[in-house]
Design an enzyme around this catalytic site. Sequence first.
Site, PDB file in Angstrom:
ATOM      1  N   ARG A  86     -55.454  31.690 -49.925  1.00  0.00           N
ATOM      2  CA  ARG A  86     -56.473  33.023 -49.728  1.00  0.00           C
ATOM      3  C   ARG A  86     -55.072  33.818 -50.257  1.00  0.00           C
ATOM      4  NH1 ARG A  86     -61.104  31.297 -50.263  1.00  0.00           N
ATOM      5  NH2 ARG A  86     -62.277  30.319 -48.841  1.00  0.00           N
ATOM      6  N   GLU A 145     -65.163  25.216 -39.110  1.00  0.00           N
ATOM      7  CA  GLU A 145     -64.471  24.827 -40.674  1.00  0.00           C
ATOM      8  C   GLU A 145     -64.011  23.047 -40.814  1.00  0.00           C
ATOM      9  OE1 GLU A 145     -62.944  27.852 -42.358  1.00  0.00           O
ATOM     10  OE2 GLU A 145     -64.571  28.927 -42.508  1.00  0.00           O
ATOM     11  N   ASP A 185     -65.460  36.948 -40.344  1.00  0.00           N
ATOM     12  CA  ASP A 185     -63.946  37.065 -41.347  1.00  0.00           C
ATOM     13  C   ASP A 185     -63.899  37.707 -42.091  1.00  0.00           C
ATOM     14  OD1 ASP A 185     -62.670  35.302 -42.364  1.00  0.00           O
ATOM     15  OD2 ASP A 185     -63.588  33.572 -43.509  1.00  0.00           O
ATOM     16  N   GLU A 237     -56.019  39.061 -34.385  1.00  0.00           N
ATOM     17  CA  GLU A 237     -55.537  38.524 -35.276  1.00  0.00           C
ATOM     18  C   GLU A 237     -56.304  39.377 -37.368  1.00  0.00           C
ATOM     19  OE1 GLU A 237     -56.078  34.016 -36.526  1.00  0.00           O
ATOM     20  OE2 GLU A 237     -56.605  33.964 -38.677  1.00  0.00           O
ATOM     21  N   GLU A 278     -58.490  38.653 -48.473  1.00  0.00           N
ATOM     22  CA  GLU A 278     -59.243  37.727 -49.241  1.00  0.00           C
ATOM     23  C   GLU A 278     -60.391  38.795 -49.746  1.00  0.00           C
ATOM     24  OE1 GLU A 278     -59.673  34.688 -46.278  1.00  0.00           O
ATOM     25  OE2 GLU A 278     -61.805  33.583 -47.640  1.00  0.00           O
ATOM     26  N   TRP A 288     -73.224  30.253 -45.026  1.00  0.00           N
ATOM     27  CA  TRP A 288     -72.166  29.851 -46.033  1.00  0.00           C
ATOM     28  C   TRP A 288     -72.980  30.647 -47.257  1.00  0.00           C
ATOM     29  CZ3 TRP A 288     -71.064  24.660 -47.289  1.00  0.00           C
ATOM     30  CH2 TRP A 288     -69.578  24.064 -46.171  1.00  0.00           C
TER      31      TRP A 288
END
Length: 719
Positions: free
Chosen positions: A186, A309, A383, A405, A411, A562
């Site tokens: 990323r 992941e 995300d 975070e 991204e 996804w």
Amino acid sequence: MRTIAWAGLSALLSILAAIVAPASAEDGYDLWLRYRPIEAAAAADYRMVATQLAPGGASPPIAAATAELRRGLTGLLGTTPEVSETAGAGALIYGTPAGSPQIAALDLDLGDLGREGYMIRSLRIDDRPVTVIAANSDVGVLYGAFALLRLVQTRQPIDRLDLRARPKLALRVLNHWDDLDRHVERGYAGQSIWDWHRLPDYRPELYTDYARANASIGVNGVVLNNVNANALSLTAPYVAKAAALAEVFRPYGIRVYLSARFSAPVEIGGLTTADPLDPDVQAWWRAKADEIYAAIPDFGGFLVKANSEGQPGPQDYHRTHAEGANLLADAVAPHGGVVMWRAFVYSDQAPDDRAKQAYTDFVPLDGRFRPNVAVQVKNGPIDFQPREPFHPIFGAMPATPLMMEVQITKEYLGFSTHLAYLGPLYEEVLQSDTMRPGAGATVARVIDGSADGHALSGMAGVANIGADRNWSGSHFDQANWYVFGRMAWDPEAARARPIAEEWVRMTFSNDDRFVEPVVDMMMGSREAVVDYMTPLGLHHLMATGHHYGPAPWVSDLARPEWNPTYYHQADADGIGFDRTAAGSDAVAQYAPQVGDRFSDLDAVPEPLLLWFHHLPWDYRMRSGKTLWEELVLTYDRGVSAVGEMRRTWAGLQPYVDPQRFDDVTVFLAIQDKEARWWRDASLAYFASRSGRSLPEGTTEPEHPLTYYQGLSYPFAPGN
Ligand code: GCU
């Protein structure tokens, strides 16, 4: 012939110009530490206050402060202040009471400044005006030196100063997602700046400049390697490379950390298991920590992505995240290290709403982590989307220090070519009230530890730094690095707008005719991206893998979560993800007042509408328009905002150097093109789902849906 001769001459001249004046090239390398000469009239006043430097001692941070003050004041004021131990009129005296007899003699009250805070005061000593920067540590003094320079850079008066500042968070950390082969996950600013192959011997000036930039905004920690970690980064040769970087960073108050791969005891340790309760595994991590601390005495600790992941983790051995975190925490505890354990987890087996899974895994573990563990939680539950509600974990783990975070790299917000200032995104999350019992527990007060009395506190930003000459891939992305550091210093008080203004003044110009429009443009830029990519609470609509460009139609990937179709659920009847009690009930993870507000169609903020609700296309918005009409309008608003940004920038040419003006102009044109692409592709697709045509008066997508579905970008960066 003549043309060729002229072309040759002008090429020669530009080469000569580059050789003669490399330092003044406006290629972005200098970041916000440009220190270009200020207007003559103002310079005279500033010079009176900074004619002489009187450092307290010669420790590396004090030497760094002296070097920075000399460099900065020389650049800004045109004269180099002399360095002298005895302070005359106009002297700048800086140090700690322990390192500077002059500071000690002033008997200043530094009690509330902590280890890293500073004070700056204008005083008279023996009837001579002086400026004092005092702190309890040399690094605090260095922070004060940067703060003083910032005042001059932004043209604040410095003759009657009485400032005190201290960071509210203990850990202000950049997370580099950098691989050992210099690929940056990323990353949109070229290769990794860590030249692993040439380290530990090769330590270019770049690394010192990196440390200067970070210290200037208060960043005090750097995780060097990707959270998708390679176990090799824990082997002796790589520890030696990390130690070399630690040496460069140490004078600037920056500690290095490493991402640790949970299965390292098996992969590089020769063990047959990485089970956290296995005594051999525990001994292996203790020995590894001892080895690292022997090379890097101030090593910060480990960052871990586990059972997420495809990464290994304690659940592989039917152990909890707490047992996994505590294993590493016990290894670094004797050395004063910490473990930052990420809560970004979602299972490939759980059929539950992905937005709920981290909470489900972690909240039952509250109180079960060692005191030197901070759980690192992404700002939102999915995300790093252009807009998400705050992560429900922030309101639900009072017994555990929680770090936040955020992504600095973009991204999901157009990589480095789209201008999107992230200050408003960070501020929106930090100021969100979790409504936990006990008033005032905003996310800022949860992560600064004040809501629950935790001393361990922190914020992490996924770095947007690479080997590109301008560090961040674009000039305006430097502002995101800057605002991360400034907000992590004091998340509760920091505000996006004044920080943007400060950055613009330092990075470009103090001319108000430039500053005001640029700050306005920056402040609106993130919302523009939300509007043209994921309006009204939509999320995760981008293309597979690299995440470049729109692909809301994708529905064939192995895991349901996804697929963009999982998130928007658009069909002939409506659109949106029902997270109310009638749906996935993700709202129940928030405090009741918050959950009720998100559930209630009259109260939910419209920018989050489709995050929490699945609604018919004819649903009436507060504007009186139908949802379908509003969706189209919002996409259009995003595209027009980019057009407006281009016009604003075009009008600012007189105030910007040609190189940066052109760079930004080109990127804004790319952004414009891609904003239209997002809008057209998304609306072509949603029109096909809803069976509706675009409202009268709106522009049809430039191409049919199949055109957008056929686009492919196998080599988009950062994947
Ligand atoms: C995102 C990103 C990954 C990254 C992950 C993480 O999913 O696309 O590249 O590894 O976040 O934060 O761990």
